[in-house]
Design an enzyme around this catalytic site. Structure first.
Site, PDB file in Angstrom:
ATOM      1  CB  ILE A  93      -0.931   0.003   1.221  1.00  0.00           C
ATOM      2  CG1 ILE A  93      -1.892  -1.194   1.150  1.00  0.00           C
ATOM      3  CG2 ILE A  93      -1.718   1.308   1.288  1.00  0.00           C
ATOM      4  CD1 ILE A  93      -2.761  -1.356   2.377  1.00  0.00           C
ATOM      5  CG  LEU A  94       2.616   2.464  -3.240  1.00  0.00           C
ATOM      6  CD1 LEU A  94       2.652   2.660  -4.749  1.00  0.00           C
ATOM      7  CD2 LEU A  94       4.027   2.435  -2.666  1.00  0.00           C
ATOM      8  CB  THR A 107      -5.843  -3.737 -12.721  1.00  0.00           C
ATOM      9  OG1 THR A 107      -6.878  -4.642 -13.086  1.00  0.00           O
ATOM     10  CG2 THR A 107      -4.589  -4.511 -12.387  1.00  0.00           C
ATOM     11  CG  HIS A 108      -9.741  -4.352  -6.883  1.00  0.00           C
ATOM     12  ND1 HIS A 108      -8.925  -4.699  -5.824  1.00  0.00           N
ATOM     13  CD2 HIS A 108     -11.002  -4.728  -6.527  1.00  0.00           C
ATOM     14  CE1 HIS A 108      -9.662  -5.241  -4.866  1.00  0.00           C
ATOM     15  NE2 HIS A 108     -10.910  -5.264  -5.263  1.00  0.00           N
TER      16      HIS A 108
END
Length: 221
Positions: A93-94, A107-108
């Site tokens: 996580i950024l 994309t998820h």
């Protein structure tokens, strides 16, 4: 001018490879200038090196905290002056140090806003939905909460397991991601809006159509 892409990936690099294959065509409108990973000796790293692309690795465990990790990641990305940052199976996580600085697309494996997070495929099966799918979206500081660019549905079969559904979703995901990136860069929106702009720019949603459920879904071509 060809848009400059930096791709972050954590695993085997199959989505990265689809991007590399697409950008080999000059008419695609973009070039992958670097690939970043969060660990050494990944398939993504090997694919990038085989294509002669610069690779950098920034590991969370090499930094005192997540803030320092984000700062280091941002600096490595900035060195390649990207127009667009792509997350292709990147599992960290950024934070704002990266997301606030670079326009980022992810994309998820679900039709967001349904089933955000790392367990999207498992959650869809547990909920008993008949249709899941893929979402390509701009990244903000939330978990899969950024503005949607494009979606494509994938039917859930009665005998699906997490593995079989994930495999079918991934098969659709690569093509949709590449097509959407192409739409963005050829529209000029990858370069026209300053880094940190979180709303999707004009032209970036051209691969969508409205459907009765109010989701933005790209139809099969």
């Amino acid at each position: 001018m060809s848009a400059r892409l930096v791709v972050l990936a954590s695993g085997a690099g199959t989505t990265l490879q689809a991007i590399l294959d697409a950008t080999a065509d000059p008419e695609f409108g973009a070039t992958v200038v670097a690939v970043g990973t969060d660990r050494h000796d990944t398939g993504a790293e090997r694919r990038a090196r085989a294509s002669g692309i610069d690779v950098f690795t920034v590991r969370l465990e090499d930094h005192p905290d997540r803030e320092a990790f984000n700062v280091a990641t941002a600096e490595r990305i900035a060195g390649f002056e990207p127009d667009l940052l792509l997350l292709a199976g990147y599992m960290k996580i950024l934070g704002r140090r990266v997301i606030g600085r670079f326009r980022t697309v992810n994309t998820h494996p679900s039709l967001l806003p349904a089933f955000p997070g790392a367990a999207a495929v498992r959650d869809a099966l547990a909920a008993g939905v008949k249709v899941s799918g893929v979402t390509v979206h701009w990244v903000d500081e939330g978990v899969d909460t950024g503005p949607i660019i494009a979606q494509r549905p994938v039917s859930v079969e009665p005998d699906d397991t997490e593995q079989t559904l994930r495999a079918r979703i991934q098969g659709v995901e690569r093509g949709l991601f590449v097509a959407t990136i192409g739409e963005i860069v050829r529209s000029g929106s990858a370069q026209a809006v300053p880094a940190g702009h979180r709303a999707p720019p004009a032209g970036a949603r051209r691969c969508e159509v409205q459907v009765p459920t109010e989701a933005h879904v790209q139809e099969e071509s």
